[in-house]
Design a protein around this motif. Structure first.
Motif, PDB file in Angstrom:
ATOM      1  N   ASP A 309       3.100  44.042   8.156  1.00  0.00           N
ATOM      2  CA  ASP A 309       2.246  45.237   8.241  1.00  0.00           C
ATOM      3  C   ASP A 309       2.175  45.978   6.912  1.00  0.00           C
ATOM      4  N   ILE A 310       3.270  45.940   6.163  1.00  0.00           N
ATOM      5  CA  ILE A 310       3.311  46.673   4.889  1.00  0.00           C
ATOM      6  C   ILE A 310       2.389  46.029   3.863  1.00  0.00           C
ATOM      7  N   VAL A 311       2.283  44.703   3.888  1.00  0.00           N
ATOM      8  CA  VAL A 311       1.513  44.000   2.850  1.00  0.00           C
ATOM      9  C   VAL A 311       0.182  43.463   3.375  1.00  0.00           C
ATOM     10  N   LYS A 312      -0.224  43.898   4.556  1.00  0.00           N
ATOM     11  CA  LYS A 312      -1.435  43.308   5.159  1.00  0.00           C
ATOM     12  C   LYS A 312      -2.699  43.552   4.337  1.00  0.00           C
ATOM     13  N   ASP A 313      -2.722  44.604   3.524  1.00  0.00           N
ATOM     14  CA  ASP A 313      -3.876  44.870   2.663  1.00  0.00           C
ATOM     15  C   ASP A 313      -3.606  44.524   1.204  1.00  0.00           C
ATOM     16  N   SER A 314      -2.536  43.803   0.961  1.00  0.00           N
ATOM     17  CA  SER A 314      -2.136  43.467  -0.404  1.00  0.00           C
ATOM     18  C   SER A 314      -3.153  42.529  -1.064  1.00  0.00           C
ATOM     19  N   GLU A 315      -3.225  42.611  -2.404  1.00  0.00           N
ATOM     20  CA  GLU A 315      -4.075  41.712  -3.179  1.00  0.00           C
ATOM     21  C   GLU A 315      -3.323  40.447  -3.600  1.00  0.00           C
ATOM     22  N   SER A 374       8.158  39.091  -9.358  1.00  0.00           N
ATOM     23  CA  SER A 374       7.216  38.000  -9.601  1.00  0.00           C
ATOM     24  C   SER A 374       5.822  38.325  -9.096  1.00  0.00           C
ATOM     25  N   PHE A 375       5.679  39.423  -8.351  1.00  0.00           N
ATOM     26  CA  PHE A 375       4.370  39.696  -7.740  1.00  0.00           C
ATOM     27  C   PHE A 375       3.972  41.170  -7.777  1.00  0.00           C
ATOM     28  N   ALA A 376       4.790  42.047  -8.391  1.00  0.00           N
ATOM     29  CA  ALA A 376       4.550  43.495  -8.338  1.00  0.00           C
ATOM     30  C   ALA A 376       3.191  43.892  -8.896  1.00  0.00           C
ATOM     31  N   LYS A 377       2.674  43.127  -9.867  1.00  0.00           N
ATOM     32  CA  LYS A 377       1.397  43.513 -10.498  1.00  0.00           C
ATOM     33  C   LYS A 377       0.226  43.425  -9.521  1.00  0.00           C
ATOM     34  N   PHE A 378       0.433  42.701  -8.399  1.00  0.00           N
ATOM     35  CA  PHE A 378      -0.631  42.591  -7.392  1.00  0.00           C
ATOM     36  C   PHE A 378      -0.484  43.651  -6.290  1.00  0.00           C
ATOM     37  N   MET A 379       0.529  44.495  -6.399  1.00  0.00           N
ATOM     38  CA  MET A 379       0.863  45.424  -5.313  1.00  0.00           C
ATOM     39  C   MET A 379       0.598  46.866  -5.716  1.00  0.00           C
ATOM     40  N   LYS A 380       0.248  47.674  -4.705  1.00  0.00           N
ATOM     41  CA  LYS A 380       0.122  49.111  -4.913  1.00  0.00           C
ATOM     42  C   LYS A 380       1.515  49.726  -4.906  1.00  0.00           C
ATOM     43  N   GLU A 381       1.643  50.892  -5.511  1.00  0.00           N
ATOM     44  CA  GLU A 381       2.939  51.570  -5.580  1.00  0.00           C
ATOM     45  C   GLU A 381       3.508  51.833  -4.194  1.00  0.00           C
ATOM     46  N   GLU A 382       2.607  52.275  -3.269  1.00  0.00           N
ATOM     47  CA  GLU A 382       3.100  52.586  -1.920  1.00  0.00           C
ATOM     48  C   GLU A 382       3.557  51.321  -1.182  1.00  0.00           C
ATOM     49  N   GLU A 383       2.954  50.163  -1.507  1.00  0.00           N
ATOM     50  CA  GLU A 383       3.385  48.904  -0.888  1.00  0.00           C
ATOM     51  C   GLU A 383       4.770  48.501  -1.392  1.00  0.00           C
TER      52      GLU A 383
END
Length: 594
Positions: A309-315, A374-383
């Motif tokens: 649920d936390i990453v469901k809108d992740s890029e 390894s993947f933080a650059k694709f994530m929002k801060e809140e994610e």
């Protein structure tokens, strides 16, 4: 030259002399562990299954004839010694039970001589296992292996006593039976009397113990030899022993209660360890969700957390694709491992690939609170903050994530948490954590066979409230099945059995067995079901696995007298081996070369 036992009686085993009065005459027998000739006095360590005892041959005491004979002693000679038990005249050996004692020899018989053994007989031998198994009769003289087999004997005896006290009857079932290949491959035995026909060796006594319940024997048990023609591993052998039981007029709680008391008795009598009851229970679904395994190791945490649920809108494409395909994203927290070097992380990535994982995402929470990922650059801060909160991450922690189908994610993170625990030294062998895993799925889908298969076996009863879904949604049906798990190893399993003929027939149908095939394979069971079948349930332990964990061994080979190796061969006897053409002809068998 070997001497006889004529007129000689052993008074004590080597370590049993601690119970004999000082200055008394004793006669002990065993094998030479080592001997040292100091000129005029010979020190000899004598070994039998009870332990080691120091023997002193001093020429002034034992006489020239005995002393000269003692000078010929070598490692692994089998001897008998008569002498006087005394306090050691030299330094005590605190590592031995007999470390304060010695026997001053008066008489000696060399019962048999020995060639120089191919390896030294000692505890925790570093000799290659292949050589030790080739000379297993020597390997079994090692004190650690002898202790293991004595524990095994005590477990068997205690089990028999407990079950007998609780109303169980010990009944033997056949070992030449009809083949019913619904599970592992059978070992087949050709019949001379019926050319072209074969017996099978039993994978378990399953159907016979159910028939004993039909026959009214109420409570049965057996230490049963079982055989499965499958690939081997550390806790698996082609032939093994089950502590097998079946009970009538019972449900799940009754079976679990008697087995909890059995385990409590075993660990108290054999190891003097108190097992607190009741043993924790956990459904299969909870075990998979929290630990990624249906045999979870509870000696450490590092539980799985579902972060879908936390990453469901992740890029992040890996997360996005997994969720789009109906999978999940889950993670574990390797506490305090944020400084793990990249080389070690890469090794873990390779490790999880054997569980069909395409990779492993990671996030290190540095001691200053910053993130290396390894993947933080694709994530929002809140994610990112949501992931840290979900996994209770603190500065210095390392977070690992897997994204794929639920099965692959469970398998991946379930194996990874155990691998990390092993690397971090969290798996204490003397910390015994039991768990009942219950309510398994009744069926599991096989892509290879394109059909549902029984997760346990086709005689397992469904949960009453789930049977309504057997046609519409078979994968939803749970079973009245239960496994007993110890430190991440399944040591036993069982279930309430189907006792209604119509449900048993329907179960065969769901498994893709036609009425004709079911009758051909299991007709005698279905026939028995016409004659008043009591509700019944059972459980079987892998005796070898139980003893392996009790003694802290790494393999069941260390608790079996004459085990096989990975290719199912016996290095000592060279089995399996070719047989004479005359034997094959008598059986009507012709060997074709591949």
């Amino acid at each position: 030259m070997a001497e006889s036992m004529l007129g000689l009686k052993r008074s004590h085993r080597c370590a049993e002399v601690v119970n004999a009065p000082l200055e008394s005459e004793v006669t002990v027998m065993g094998w030479i562990q080592k001997n040292r000739n100091k000129g005029g006095i010979i020190f000899c360590d004598l070994r039998d299954r009870s332990g080691i005892l120091q023997i002193i041959f001093e020429e002034d005491e034992c006489g020239s004839e005995v002393f000269n004979k003692a000078m010929k002693l070598k490692q692994e000679f089998c001897i008998a010694v008569t002498g006087i038990l005394k306090k050691r005249s030299g330094a005590f050996n605190e590592s031995l039970k007999t470390g304060e004692l010695e026997v001053r020899a008066m008489g000696l018989r060399i019962l048999s001589e020995s060639e120089t053994p191919p390896f030294h007989i000692e505890e925790d031998s570093k000799t290659k296992e292949e050589l030790r198994l080739k000379y297993r009769f020597l390997d079994l003289r090692r004190p650690d292996l002898q202790r293991n087999l004595m524990v095994r004997s005590k477990v068997a005896t205690t089990t028999r006593n407990f079950l007998s006290e609780n109303g169980f009857l010990e009944i033997e079932t056949p070992t030449l039976i009809k083949s019913s290949p619904e599970g592992a491959r059978d070992y087949l035995v050709p019949s001379r009397v019926y050319p072209g026909s074969f017996y099978a060796l039993p994978q378990s006594p399953q159907l016979f113990k159910q028939l004993l319940m039909v026959s009214g024997y109420d409570r049965y048990f057996q230490l049963a030899r079982c055989y499965r023609d499958e690939d081997l591993r550390a806790d698996r052998q082609p032939e093994f022993t089950q502590i097998d039981m079946e009970l009538s007029f019972v449900d799940v709680d009754d079976v679990l209660d008697v087995n909890e008391r059995l385990l409590q008795r075993l660990f108290k009598d054999v190891l003097d360890i108190d097992i607190k009851l009741p043993i924790q229970r956990m459904t299969w679904q909870e075990a998979m969700d929290r630990f990624g395994s249906d045999k979870p190791d509870l000696r450490f945490g590092m539980e799985l957390k579902d972060v879908s649920d936390i990453v469901k809108d992740s890029e992040f494409a890996v997360f996005k694709n997994a969720l789009a395909n109906g999978g999940s994203v889950r993670g574990i927290n390797a506490s305090g491992q944020a400084s793990m070097p990249r080389k070690k992380i890469d090794a873990l990535v390779e490790f999880v690939k054997s569980y069909k994982a395409k990779g492993l995402a990671y996030m290190a929470v540095e001691t200053d609170g910053s993130i290396k990922s390894s993947f933080a650059k694709f994530m929002k801060e809140e994610e990112i903050e949501g992931l840290k909160k979900a996994l209770d991450a603190k500065p210095g922690d390392m977070l690992f994530f897997a994204a794929d189908s639920n099965k692959i994610v469970w398998d991946t993170l379930g194996a990874l948490r155990v691998e990390l625990a092993n690397q971090l030294g969290l798996l204490k062998k003397d910390d015994y954590r039991f768990l009942w895993v219950t309510q398994f799925p009744l069926l599991e889908w096989s892509d290879e066979e394109n059909r549902f298969k029984a997760m346990h076996h086709p005689f397992t009863a469904p949960m009453d409230e789930d049977w309504q879904y057997i046609d519409s949604d078979p994968g939803r049906v749970r079973a009245k099945a239960y496994d007993i798990v110890l430190n991440g190893t399944e040591i036993g399993g069982g279930s309430v059995r189907i006792h209604q003929a119509d449900i048993q027939s329907k179960m065969f149908e769901v498994l893709g067995l036609s009425k004709e095939v079911a009758d051909e394979r299991f007709g005698y069971l279905l026939e028995a079901f016409k004659y008043g079948v009591p509700p019944h349930a059972g459980l079987a332990y892998g005796l070898d696995r139980v003893v392996m964990l009790m003694v802290g061994a790494d393999s069941i080979r260390d608790v079996i007298a004459f085990p096989k190796v990975k290719d199912a061969s016996d290095l000592m006897t060279n089995a399996p081996d070719k047989v004479d053409d005359a034997q094959l002809k008598e059986l009507g068998i012709k060997i074709e070369e591949n």
